[in-house]
Every structure is written in structure tokens, then in C-alpha cells.
Design a protein around this motif. Structure first.
Motif, PDB file in Angstrom:
ATOM      1  N   PHE A 118       0.834  -1.203   0.000  1.00 33.89           N
ATOM      2  CA  PHE A 118       0.000   0.000   0.000  1.00 33.89           C
ATOM      3  C   PHE A 118       0.869   1.254   0.000  1.00 33.89           C
ATOM      4  N   LEU A 119       1.961   1.223   0.748  1.00 37.58           N
ATOM      5  CA  LEU A 119       2.877   2.365   0.775  1.00 37.58           C
ATOM      6  C   LEU A 119       3.498   2.588  -0.599  1.00 37.58           C
ATOM      7  N   VAL A 120       3.938   1.516  -1.234  1.00 37.67           N
ATOM      8  CA  VAL A 120       4.518   1.637  -2.576  1.00 37.67           C
ATOM      9  C   VAL A 120       3.456   2.085  -3.579  1.00 37.67           C
ATOM     10  N   THR A 121       2.226   1.624  -3.408  1.00 40.00           N
ATOM     11  CA  THR A 121       1.136   2.055  -4.293  1.00 40.00           C
ATOM     12  C   THR A 121       0.912   3.559  -4.188  1.00 40.00           C
ATOM     13  N   PHE A 122       0.992   4.092  -2.968  1.00 38.60           N
ATOM     14  CA  PHE A 122       0.887   5.538  -2.786  1.00 38.60           C
ATOM     15  C   PHE A 122       1.990   6.256  -3.560  1.00 38.60           C
ATOM     16  N   LEU A 123       3.221   5.729  -3.501  1.00 38.13           N
ATOM     17  CA  LEU A 123       4.333   6.342  -4.224  1.00 38.13           C
ATOM     18  C   LEU A 123       4.149   6.214  -5.737  1.00 38.13           C
ATOM     19  N   ILE A 124       3.586   5.085  -6.172  1.00 41.07           N
ATOM     20  CA  ILE A 124       3.283   4.916  -7.600  1.00 41.07           C
ATOM     21  C   ILE A 124       2.269   5.962  -8.040  1.00 41.07           C
TER      22      ILE A 124
END
Length: 437
Positions: free
Chosen positions: A337-343
Motif C-alpha cells: 500500500f505504501l509503494v502504491t501511494f508512491l506509484i
């Protein structure tokens, strides 16, 4: 801009667009985002793989190959559709045809079920292609409704409307998907399609009621205009080959756009198949993506004003590369989810910063045509990226291994950006002749 009267209509079109007309144009991006976020990015791909193709092993390849064909067809035919709209002066009417077709076919997807492979793919293809044509033609109204001093501002309004459309549509379908993409929840999942079709139709309607086309049709018939189009394209190709900055950017843009499209198309499928993100979690995943996108548009807009489009784009593509690299090794949902936010942060301004750099290096006398070629490159990337992922999946039946493809795309694209200027070149290597000279 000179006002003119439509044939058979005594109502005069105003010289300048008012607030209502501009808001109505922006509302179409609300409509577009509802379709692209829910149907393209989230629901149909998972529905097709988990429900329609429940007992098939080639579902991932079929959906990615269909996406490739959709984008290839749009890329090849869009110049012809644009030429036809210019010749006839009926751009808004042509948009209406595609708009209605997209609305109806999106709703019709709700009638598909297990085993309806070709019915689902063909219906989805028609909806996606119609959406793509209408999206591109509506974008061409921007110079007519906004003075040059307000282009960026109104384009920003449109982007904000798109984020709002994605957010509202995701919250609307949340109860229907909370149980997940399982056979017992099929009836609820099917309702997503007519519901999104309704949102798409209602949000797009103000455009047709309040927006005016201010550019009349040309005097030439379509066959002559088409012949001129091919003639101008033939003249442009030799000139393009001499523009090393433009060619290099086209290559870099193709590479990192292919990578971005792969991630956006398969993120829902990957998150469920690889990490077990399902049901209501999928909605929160995409809400996280949208929040990141809105924040990213603001952050990278500030960076672009400060450092210029080239350096900002390098930071953007670099962030994509890091996100994909991290995804390859993630095994916990909260980290994903954190990486998705950065994406989402990177995705929020990838297109706009790329557009700015394209404007920086394009020959001034042919900027419109070069932007047209740039759009074609983007469409090809949008098709080929997912196709590569689908082929790699078909070879090894893994959702993780094909992620190395976008990692390579971003790495090579980032390398290509190194050689581009951060300021407009003072001398174009080969000044292109004006058409007709």
C-alpha cells in the motif's frame, strides 16, 4: 477568436467561453476517470480473470493482448478520425457517437458471466476504443475554450475533476466489491458496470449541453483532406529523422510509458494474485493510488517550475523505477500500500511533465504534428507494455517475474532522458520546411 453561426441555427456562438462552458469541459474528465479507474484499471481485468475465465489458464494473456489491439487500433485510426472531424466541423457530434457507444457497451458488460470470453473481450474492446477516441477529441477543445494564459489552469481543473471522479466512483462501487471477486458475489460485481456507465453518462452530459465548437469545418472534402494528411506525414518523416532530441525523447517516452501502463493495468490483478489483496482492500488500494496521484500532481508541478521539465521527469521516472524494484521483493500488504501511494505520486504528473518536455524540444513550426506523433507513440506504448507482461506471464505462469519488464523499461527510459536538454535548444539541427513551400 471570431464568432460564427452554425448552419440552420440563428444562435451565435460566444467569442470566448464562459465559466459554465469551462466547467462542463472539465466535467468530462470526471467522466473519463470513472471509466478508466473502475473499468480499465480495477474491475474488468479481475472479473475477466477470476470469473469469466475461471477455468482457463490464458486469461492474463487474453486481456493484455486485447489491450494491445485496442491501443494499436486507436493509435492508427485517431489521425483519420481527427481529420474527419476537422473536415466536417462536427467534432462534438463525433464525440457524442463514441460517448454513447462507450456508455452502452460498458453497461452491457454487466450481462457477461462465466464462459463469456469472446463476448466479454469484444464488448470491452468496443467500450475501451470508444472511450479513447472520445477522450482524445474532447481534449482538442481546450485551445478553443481557454486563452493561452489559462491553458495550464483549466487543464489543472480538469485533472482535479478526474481525481474527484475516480474517488467518487470507487466509493460508489465499494459495497458491491467488499465481498471480493468470488463466484458468490458475481451479481454484485456485474452491477458495477451499469453503475459506472451511469456515472460516465451523467458526468459527460454537461459537455454536450454547454460546450461549443468554434472551429468551422474546412472547405475540402474528406478524401482531399486525407490525401493532404498522408502527404504532410510523408514530408515530416525525413525531417523527424534529423531531430535527434525528438527521436531520443520518443524512444525514452515509449519505454517509460510502456512500464507505467504495465503497472497501472496489472496492479489490481498482481495485488490479489501475489499478495492476496481482495474485496474491500482493492478499493482502498485504488483510493490510495488516487490520493497519491493528487499529491504528486502538486509536488511535481512545483518541481517542474523550479528545476525544469527534464530534471523533474528524471525524478519522476526514477521514482517509478524504485517503486517497481521494491514491489518485486514485497511480501506484506501494508508495504505494498505504501509503494502504491508512491506509484500514484509518480503517476499523477508523468503525462503532464512529459508533455512539457515535448513542447520544449519540438520544432515550433510543426509542434502540432509532432504532438500528434507523440500521442501515437504513447498509444503504442500503452498496448505493447501490457502485451509484453502477458507474454512473459504465459511463458512462466508467474505474476512476479514479468515485473522485471517494466523495471527494464523504466531503467532504459531514465538513461535516455540523460541526453535531453533542460532548456529549449537554441538551434534546431535541421529547420523543417513549412508545408506547401
Amino acid at each position: 477568436m471570431i464568432a460564427f453561426k452554425k448552419k440552420g441555427n440563428s444562435q451565435q456562438i460566444p467569442k470566448e467561453a464562459g465559466l459554465l462552458e469551462r466547467i462542463s469541459w472539465c466535467a468530462f474528465d470526471f467522466s473519463n476517470s470513472a471509466f478508466s479507474t473502475v473499468v480499465v484499471d480495477l474491475v474488468f481485468s479481475l472479473y475477466f480473470i477470476r470469473i469469466i475465465c475461471a477455468h482457463r489458464t490464458d486469461a492474463t494473456f487474453l486481456i493484455t493482448f486485447t489491450t494491445f489491439l485496442n491501443q494499436l487500433l486507436v493509435g492508427l485510426l485517431l489521425p483519420l478520425v481527427g481529420t474527419f472531424s476537422d473536415v466536417t466541423g462536427k467534432r462534438k457530434e463525433i464525440v457524442l457517437v463514441f460517448f454513447i457507444l462507450c456508455t452502452l457497451t460498458t453497461a452491457y458488460l454487466g450481462t457477461t458471466g462465466e464462459g463469456d470470453v469472446w463476448k466479454g473481450l469484444i464488448t470491452y474492446a468496443i467500450a475501451h476504443i470508444s472511450f479513447s477516441f472520445s477522450e482524445s477529441l474532447v481534449a482538442s477543445f481546450l485551445p478553443e475554450i481557454a486563452p493561452e494564459s489559462m491553458l495550464g489552469r483549466i487543464s489543472g481543473w480538469s485533472r482535479a475533476a478526474g481525481n474527484l471522479g475516480a474517488f467518487i466512483s470507487l466509493m460508489t462501487i465499494y459495497p458491491l466489491l467488499s465481498a471480493g471477486f468470488i463466484q458468490s458475489n458475481v451479481d454484485h460485481i456485474r452491477l458495477c458496470f451499469p453503475l459506472v456507465a451511469l456515472i460516465y453518462a451523467l458526468a459527460g452530459l454537461p459537455f454536450f449541453l454547454n460546450t461549443h465548437q468554434r472551429t468551422p469545418g474546412s472547405q475540402a472534402n474528406f478524401s482531399i483532406a486525407l490525401k493532404n494528411f498522408y502527404s504532410r506525414t510523408a514530408q515530416m518523416i525525413p525531417s523527424l529523422l534529423k531531430q535527434k532530441y525528438v527521436l531520443l525523447f520518443f524512444l525514452a517516452f515509449f519505454l517509460y510509458s510502456s512500464g507505467a501502463t504495465v503497472i497501472m493495468v496489472v496492479i489490481a490483478v498482481y495485488s490479489q494474485m501475489q499478495l492476496g489483496v481482495s474485496g474491500a482492500e482493492q478499493i482502498w488500494l485504488f483510493l490510495t493510488l488516487q490520493i497519491g496521484s493528487a499529491i504528486g500532481a502538486f509536488i511535481f508541478g512545483f518541481l517542474e517550475d523550479t528545476f525544469g521539465p527534464k530534471r523533474t521527469l528524471q525524478l519522476n521516472v526514477g521514482l517509478w523505477f524504485v517503486c517497481v524494484a521494491l514491489t518485486l521483493f514485497l511480501d506484506q500488504k501494508w508495504l505494498f500500500f505504501l509503494v502504491t501511494f508512491l506509484i500514484g505520486t509518480a503517476n499523477g504528473s508523468l503525462y503532464s511533465v512529459s508533455r512539457a518536455l515535448m513542447g520544449l524540444i519540438s520544432p515550433p513550426e510543426q509542434v502540432g504534428e509532432y504532438f500528434g506523433l507523440w500521442g501515437l507513440v504513447g498509444r503504442l506504448a500503452s498496448g505493447i507494455g501490457p502485451l509484453v507482461f502477458g507474454l512473459l506471464f504465459e511463458i512462466n505462469k508467474s505474476f512476479q517475474t514479468p515485473l522485471f519488464a517494466p523495471l527494464v523499461f523504466f531503467g532504459l527510459g531514465l538513461f535516455g532522458l540523460i541526453f535531453l536538454p533542460n532548456q529549449k535548444p537554441t538551434k534546431i539541427e535541421s529547420k523543417m520546411p513549412a508545408h506547401g513551400s
